[in-house]
Design a protein around this motif. Structure first.
Motif, mmCIF file in Angstrom:
data_model
loop_
_atom_site.group_PDB
_atom_site.id
_atom_site.type_symbol
_atom_site.label_atom_id
_atom_site.label_comp_id
_atom_site.label_asym_id
_atom_site.label_seq_id
_atom_site.Cartn_x
_atom_site.Cartn_y
_atom_site.Cartn_z
ATOM 1 N N MET A 1 0.853 -1.153 0.000
ATOM 2 C CA MET A 1 0.000 0.000 0.000
ATOM 3 C C MET A 1 0.903 1.222 0.000
ATOM 4 S SD MET A 1 -2.921 0.889 2.812
ATOM 5 C CE MET A 1 -4.213 -0.111 2.143
ATOM 6 N N THR A 2 0.529 2.212 -0.815
ATOM 7 C CA THR A 2 1.311 3.444 -0.884
ATOM 8 C C THR A 2 0.406 4.647 -0.661
ATOM 9 O OG1 THR A 2 0.999 3.760 -3.254
ATOM 10 C CG2 THR A 2 2.903 2.443 -2.566
ATOM 11 N N ASP A 3 1.028 5.776 -0.386
ATOM 12 C CA ASP A 3 0.268 7.019 -0.294
ATOM 13 C C ASP A 3 0.160 7.619 -1.705
ATOM 14 O OD1 ASP A 3 2.671 8.309 -0.866
ATOM 15 O OD2 ASP A 3 2.863 9.237 1.104
ATOM 16 N N PRO A 4 -0.573 8.731 -1.871
ATOM 17 C CA PRO A 4 -0.730 9.308 -3.211
ATOM 18 C C PRO A 4 0.587 9.686 -3.892
ATOM 19 C CG PRO A 4 -2.374 10.213 -1.744
ATOM 20 C CD PRO A 4 -1.426 9.405 -0.893
ATOM 21 N N ALA A 5 1.645 9.932 -3.121
ATOM 22 C CA ALA A 5 2.946 10.274 -3.694
ATOM 23 C C ALA A 5 3.765 9.034 -4.051
ATOM 24 C CB ALA A 5 3.731 11.151 -2.722
ATOM 25 N N GLY A 6 3.227 7.834 -3.752
ATOM 26 C CA GLY A 6 3.934 6.598 -4.065
ATOM 27 C C GLY A 6 4.854 6.103 -2.968
ATOM 28 N N ARG A 7 4.809 6.737 -1.790
ATOM 29 C CA ARG A 7 5.647 6.278 -0.670
ATOM 30 C C ARG A 7 5.007 5.037 -0.034
ATOM 31 N NH1 ARG A 7 5.966 12.257 0.326
ATOM 32 N NH2 ARG A 7 3.895 11.898 1.184
ATOM 33 N N LEU A 8 5.818 4.064 0.259
ATOM 34 C CA LEU A 8 5.354 2.820 0.844
ATOM 35 C C LEU A 8 4.826 3.050 2.258
ATOM 36 C CD1 LEU A 8 5.139 -0.238 0.401
ATOM 37 C CD2 LEU A 8 7.409 -0.440 1.404
ATOM 38 N N LEU A 9 3.591 2.605 2.512
ATOM 39 C CA LEU A 9 2.981 2.726 3.831
ATOM 40 C C LEU A 9 2.863 1.375 4.525
ATOM 41 C CD1 LEU A 9 0.001 5.111 2.986
ATOM 42 C CD2 LEU A 9 2.199 5.724 4.016
ATOM 43 N N TRP A 10 2.622 0.324 3.754
ATOM 44 C CA TRP A 10 2.349 -0.965 4.354
ATOM 45 C C TRP A 10 2.761 -2.064 3.385
ATOM 46 C CZ3 TRP A 10 -3.030 -1.861 6.984
ATOM 47 C CH2 TRP A 10 -3.055 -3.079 7.642
ATOM 48 N N ILE A 11 3.462 -3.053 3.905
ATOM 49 C CA ILE A 11 3.788 -4.239 3.133
ATOM 50 C C ILE A 11 3.487 -5.435 4.030
ATOM 51 C CG2 ILE A 11 6.221 -4.279 3.813
ATOM 52 C CD1 ILE A 11 6.808 -5.183 0.891
ATOM 53 N N THR A 12 2.897 -6.447 3.457
ATOM 54 C CA THR A 12 2.483 -7.606 4.245
ATOM 55 C C THR A 12 3.343 -8.815 3.904
ATOM 56 O OG1 THR A 12 0.888 -8.329 2.571
ATOM 57 C CG2 THR A 12 0.082 -6.834 4.273
ATOM 58 N N PRO A 13 3.338 -9.789 4.790
ATOM 59 C CA PRO A 13 4.032 -11.035 4.467
ATOM 60 C C PRO A 13 3.310 -11.733 3.307
ATOM 61 C CG PRO A 13 3.267 -11.021 6.769
ATOM 62 C CD PRO A 13 2.753 -9.789 6.120
ATOM 63 N N ALA A 14 4.042 -12.534 2.575
ATOM 64 C CA ALA A 14 3.465 -13.286 1.456
ATOM 65 C C ALA A 14 2.534 -14.368 1.980
ATOM 66 C CB ALA A 14 4.572 -13.903 0.625
ATOM 67 N N LEU A 15 1.513 -14.662 1.205
ATOM 68 C CA LEU A 15 0.621 -15.768 1.510
ATOM 69 C C LEU A 15 0.960 -16.922 0.576
ATOM 70 C CD1 LEU A 15 -2.740 -13.815 1.914
ATOM 71 C CD2 LEU A 15 -1.347 -14.817 3.709
ATOM 72 N N PRO A 16 0.713 -18.150 1.002
ATOM 73 C CA PRO A 16 1.071 -19.299 0.164
ATOM 74 C C PRO A 16 0.187 -19.401 -1.076
ATOM 75 C CG PRO A 16 -0.136 -20.024 2.104
ATOM 76 C CD PRO A 16 0.113 -18.551 2.271
ATOM 77 N N GLY A 17 0.774 -19.818 -2.165
ATOM 78 C CA GLY A 17 0.018 -20.073 -3.383
ATOM 79 C C GLY A 17 -0.511 -18.814 -4.037
ATOM 80 N N ARG A 18 -1.509 -19.012 -4.885
ATOM 81 C CA ARG A 18 -2.139 -17.886 -5.578
ATOM 82 C C ARG A 18 -3.320 -17.400 -4.755
ATOM 83 N NH1 ARG A 18 -2.999 -19.933 -11.605
ATOM 84 N NH2 ARG A 18 -4.700 -18.466 -11.296
ATOM 85 N N VAL A 19 -3.225 -16.191 -4.262
ATOM 86 C CA VAL A 19 -4.276 -15.619 -3.418
ATOM 87 C C VAL A 19 -4.723 -14.301 -4.050
ATOM 88 C CG1 VAL A 19 -4.805 -14.699 -1.122
ATOM 89 C CG2 VAL A 19 -3.305 -16.669 -1.342
ATOM 90 N N HIS A 20 -6.025 -14.133 -4.220
ATOM 91 C CA HIS A 20 -6.576 -12.899 -4.768
ATOM 92 C C HIS A 20 -6.256 -11.733 -3.837
ATOM 93 C CE1 HIS A 20 -9.595 -9.936 -5.995
ATOM 94 N NE2 HIS A 20 -9.567 -10.555 -7.167
#
Length: 52
Positions: A1-20
């Motif tokens: 997730m980024t703010d309107p300027a493109g700065r990173l606000l949130w990154i989550t751990p990966a989930l297994p497999g293909r997840v929507h």
């Protein structure tokens, strides 16, 4: 997730497999957290019906 300027606000751990993206957002409580903090969110049509 980024703010309107493109700065990173949130990154989550990966989930297994293909997840929507919406499933991942729900699993990591991104939607609920943004709602509680009154953070406006812009998303594509894949998130329609995800919350207010």
């Amino acid at each position: 997730m980024t703010d309107p300027a493109g700065r990173l606000l949130w990154i989550t751990p990966a989930l297994p497999g293909r997840v929507h993206d919406l499933t991942a957002a729900r699993a990591h409580r991104i939607i609920r957290t943004c709602e509680r903090q009154s953070t406006p969110v812009l998303a594509d049509r894949a998130y329609m019906g995800a919350g207010p």
